[in-house]
Design a protein around this motif. Structure first.
Motif, PDB file in Angstrom:
ATOM      1  N   ILE A 167      39.229  52.575  40.506  1.00  0.00           N
ATOM      2  CA  ILE A 167      38.744  51.293  40.418  1.00  0.00           C
ATOM      3  C   ILE A 167      39.326  50.545  39.147  1.00  0.00           C
ATOM      4  CG2 ILE A 167      36.608  49.630  40.140  1.00  0.00           C
ATOM      5  CD1 ILE A 167      35.200  51.264  42.359  1.00  0.00           C
ATOM      6  N   VAL A 168      39.012  51.280  38.033  1.00  0.00           N
ATOM      7  CA  VAL A 168      39.420  50.758  36.835  1.00  0.00           C
ATOM      8  C   VAL A 168      40.777  50.551  36.576  1.00  0.00           C
ATOM      9  CG1 VAL A 168      39.856  51.295  34.056  1.00  0.00           C
ATOM     10  CG2 VAL A 168      37.571  51.987  35.328  1.00  0.00           C
ATOM     11  N   VAL A 169      41.746  51.475  37.276  1.00  0.00           N
ATOM     12  CA  VAL A 169      43.187  50.990  37.480  1.00  0.00           C
ATOM     13  C   VAL A 169      43.443  49.930  38.590  1.00  0.00           C
ATOM     14  CG1 VAL A 169      45.336  52.104  38.239  1.00  0.00           C
ATOM     15  CG2 VAL A 169      43.817  53.452  36.904  1.00  0.00           C
ATOM     16  N   LEU A 170      42.924  49.860  39.406  1.00  0.00           N
ATOM     17  CA  LEU A 170      42.757  48.853  40.153  1.00  0.00           C
ATOM     18  C   LEU A 170      42.851  47.201  39.840  1.00  0.00           C
ATOM     19  CD1 LEU A 170      41.610  50.344  43.826  1.00  0.00           C
ATOM     20  CD2 LEU A 170      43.932  49.946  43.300  1.00  0.00           C
ATOM     21  N   LEU A 171      41.706  47.297  39.158  1.00  0.00           N
ATOM     22  CA  LEU A 171      41.091  46.031  38.375  1.00  0.00           C
ATOM     23  C   LEU A 171      42.268  45.566  37.371  1.00  0.00           C
ATOM     24  CD1 LEU A 171      37.344  46.781  37.729  1.00  0.00           C
ATOM     25  CD2 LEU A 171      38.410  44.793  39.339  1.00  0.00           C
ATOM     26  N   VAL A 201      45.449  46.057  37.118  1.00  0.00           N
ATOM     27  CA  VAL A 201      46.812  45.868  37.745  1.00  0.00           C
ATOM     28  C   VAL A 201      46.665  44.572  38.559  1.00  0.00           C
ATOM     29  CG1 VAL A 201      48.709  46.500  39.231  1.00  0.00           C
ATOM     30  CG2 VAL A 201      47.396  48.310  37.709  1.00  0.00           C
ATOM     31  N   PRO A 202      47.163  43.610  38.065  1.00  0.00           N
ATOM     32  CA  PRO A 202      47.253  42.258  38.811  1.00  0.00           C
ATOM     33  C   PRO A 202      47.259  42.179  40.158  1.00  0.00           C
ATOM     34  CG  PRO A 202      48.300  41.883  36.796  1.00  0.00           C
ATOM     35  CD  PRO A 202      48.273  43.310  36.809  1.00  0.00           C
ATOM     36  N   ASP A 203      48.383  42.862  40.680  1.00  0.00           N
ATOM     37  CA  ASP A 203      48.604  42.914  42.324  1.00  0.00           C
ATOM     38  C   ASP A 203      47.522  43.689  43.136  1.00  0.00           C
ATOM     39  OD1 ASP A 203      50.840  41.304  41.859  1.00  0.00           O
ATOM     40  OD2 ASP A 203      52.194  43.181  41.968  1.00  0.00           O
ATOM     41  N   THR A 204      46.555  44.532  42.412  1.00  0.00           N
ATOM     42  CA  THR A 204      45.680  44.998  42.906  1.00  0.00           C
ATOM     43  C   THR A 204      43.963  44.920  42.735  1.00  0.00           C
ATOM     44  OG1 THR A 204      45.641  46.977  41.517  1.00  0.00           O
ATOM     45  CG2 THR A 204      46.985  47.385  43.689  1.00  0.00           C
ATOM     46  N   ALA A 205      44.029  43.710  41.874  1.00  0.00           N
ATOM     47  CA  ALA A 205      42.797  43.336  41.097  1.00  0.00           C
ATOM     48  C   ALA A 205      41.875  43.144  42.398  1.00  0.00           C
ATOM     49  CB  ALA A 205      43.067  42.142  40.308  1.00  0.00           C
ATOM     50  N   ALA A 206      42.302  42.439  43.619  1.00  0.00           N
ATOM     51  CA  ALA A 206      41.200  42.030  44.625  1.00  0.00           C
ATOM     52  C   ALA A 206      40.594  43.466  45.274  1.00  0.00           C
ATOM     53  CB  ALA A 206      41.976  41.215  45.583  1.00  0.00           C
ATOM     54  N   GLY A 216      40.340  46.233  43.575  1.00  0.00           N
ATOM     55  CA  GLY A 216      39.653  46.994  42.636  1.00  0.00           C
ATOM     56  C   GLY A 216      38.260  46.133  42.889  1.00  0.00           C
ATOM     57  N   SER A 217      38.159  44.795  43.019  1.00  0.00           N
ATOM     58  CA  SER A 217      37.067  44.165  42.944  1.00  0.00           C
ATOM     59  C   SER A 217      36.014  44.361  44.006  1.00  0.00           C
ATOM     60  CB  SER A 217      37.055  42.636  42.797  1.00  0.00           C
ATOM     61  OG  SER A 217      37.755  42.268  41.456  1.00  0.00           O
ATOM     62  N   ALA A 218      36.878  44.675  45.188  1.00  0.00           N
ATOM     63  CA  ALA A 218      36.212  44.930  46.372  1.00  0.00           C
ATOM     64  C   ALA A 218      35.804  46.497  46.282  1.00  0.00           C
ATOM     65  CB  ALA A 218      36.929  44.815  47.580  1.00  0.00           C
ATOM     66  N   GLY A 219      36.438  47.300  46.039  1.00  0.00           N
ATOM     67  CA  GLY A 219      36.042  48.654  45.592  1.00  0.00           C
ATOM     68  C   GLY A 219      34.470  48.752  44.700  1.00  0.00           C
ATOM     69  N   ALA A 220      34.698  47.983  43.500  1.00  0.00           N
ATOM     70  CA  ALA A 220      33.430  47.859  42.812  1.00  0.00           C
ATOM     71  C   ALA A 220      32.433  47.146  43.395  1.00  0.00           C
ATOM     72  CB  ALA A 220      33.858  46.941  41.491  1.00  0.00           C
ATOM     73  N   LEU A 221      32.485  46.326  44.250  1.00  0.00           N
ATOM     74  CA  LEU A 221      31.404  45.550  45.018  1.00  0.00           C
ATOM     75  C   LEU A 221      30.905  46.720  45.892  1.00  0.00           C
ATOM     76  CD1 LEU A 221      29.638  43.329  46.194  1.00  0.00           C
ATOM     77  CD2 LEU A 221      31.644  42.507  47.608  1.00  0.00           C
ATOM     78  N   ALA A 222      31.590  47.389  46.675  1.00  0.00           N
ATOM     79  CA  ALA A 222      31.312  48.382  47.679  1.00  0.00           C
ATOM     80  C   ALA A 222      30.552  49.559  46.984  1.00  0.00           C
ATOM     81  CB  ALA A 222      32.364  48.966  48.521  1.00  0.00           C
ATOM     82  N   LEU A 223      30.990  49.943  46.020  1.00  0.00           N
ATOM     83  CA  LEU A 223      30.180  51.193  45.276  1.00  0.00           C
ATOM     84  C   LEU A 223      28.964  50.791  44.373  1.00  0.00           C
ATOM     85  CD1 LEU A 223      30.703  54.095  44.666  1.00  0.00           C
ATOM     86  CD2 LEU A 223      32.100  53.431  42.297  1.00  0.00           C
ATOM     87  N   SER A 233      37.091  34.730  43.124  1.00  0.00           N
ATOM     88  CA  SER A 233      37.974  34.304  42.158  1.00  0.00           C
ATOM     89  C   SER A 233      39.238  34.633  42.057  1.00  0.00           C
ATOM     90  CB  SER A 233      37.069  34.210  40.642  1.00  0.00           C
ATOM     91  OG  SER A 233      37.124  35.442  40.499  1.00  0.00           O
ATOM     92  N   THR A 234      39.385  35.978  42.354  1.00  0.00           N
ATOM     93  CA  THR A 234      40.664  36.663  42.355  1.00  0.00           C
ATOM     94  C   THR A 234      41.619  36.301  43.517  1.00  0.00           C
ATOM     95  OG1 THR A 234      39.854  38.639  40.877  1.00  0.00           O
ATOM     96  CG2 THR A 234      42.069  38.829  42.439  1.00  0.00           C
ATOM     97  N   LEU A 235      40.835  36.066  44.729  1.00  0.00           N
ATOM     98  CA  LEU A 235      41.268  35.358  45.873  1.00  0.00           C
ATOM     99  C   LEU A 235      41.789  34.248  45.741  1.00  0.00           C
ATOM    100  CD1 LEU A 235      39.268  37.554  48.630  1.00  0.00           C
ATOM    101  CD2 LEU A 235      41.816  37.872  47.716  1.00  0.00           C
ATOM    102  N   LEU A 236      40.914  33.358  45.086  1.00  0.00           N
ATOM    103  CA  LEU A 236      41.539  31.791  44.753  1.00  0.00           C
ATOM    104  C   LEU A 236      42.254  31.373  43.735  1.00  0.00           C
ATOM    105  CD1 LEU A 236      37.644  30.312  45.959  1.00  0.00           C
ATOM    106  CD2 LEU A 236      39.903  30.800  47.256  1.00  0.00           C
TER     107      LEU A 236
END
Length: 173
Positions: free
Chosen positions: A62-66, A68-73, A75-82, A133-136
């Protein structure tokens, strides 16, 4: 929206990075963390053995995904789920009257309580806000604004990892 996204990403990345660092800083810390998950009676015993490494690897991913700009969404979704799973799991255990301890950030801060559910729910809300906010976010960010937003979020994340201490200071008299 881009700076809100960056701030939320900084917050979540700091929380999960500090969680990984606390659990994986030594064999003793990791072993104590793994043992603390034995109290999760709602989790089948076979999964309790797999939970510690899976959790540390998931938090690190999740840290790595957050970051990296292309995977930030993602990472945010993974953080939300966890974080939602943490809030629900702690709440479930508390409702059943079980005392659960978690070395969430590498140290035993005592039995988890309703404030732990609140912390995870607040962080989950931050993850949802970060995802939205990442999606928008479509405008480019300046280098200075990016640094400030990430640093501000990281500072909030560091505070969130001390939630138990803040709760004690504010509500124990």
């Amino acid at each position: 929206m881009v700076y809100l996204s960056l701030c939320c990403r900084g917050l979540l990345a700091a929380v999960f990075l500090l969680a990984v660092a606390g659990k994986a800083r030594s064999r003793t810390a990791y072993t104590a963390f793994a043992a603390s998950l034995d109290d999760l009676r709602w989790l089948p015993a076979s999964l309790r053995r797999l939970a510690p490494p899976a959790l540390v690897l998931t938090e690190a991913a999740i840290v790595v995904l957050l970051l990296v700009p292309d995977t930030a969404a993602l990472g945010s979704a993974g953080a939300l789920a966890l974080l939602a799973a943490f809030a629900l799991g702690i709440g479930w255990s508390l409702r059943r009257g079980e005392e659960v301890r978690c070395l969430c950030f590498g140290a035993d801060r005592g039995a988890l309580d309703a404030s732990s559910v609140v912390r995870n729910a607040v962080l989950a809300a931050g993850a949802a806000l970060g995802l939205l906010s990442t999606l928008l976010a479509h405008d480019p960010a300046s280098a200075a604004g990016t640094a400030l937003a990430l640093a501000g979020g990281a500072a909030l994340g560091a505070v969130a990892t001390r939630w138990d201490d803040l709760h004690y200071l504010l509500f124990s008299a």
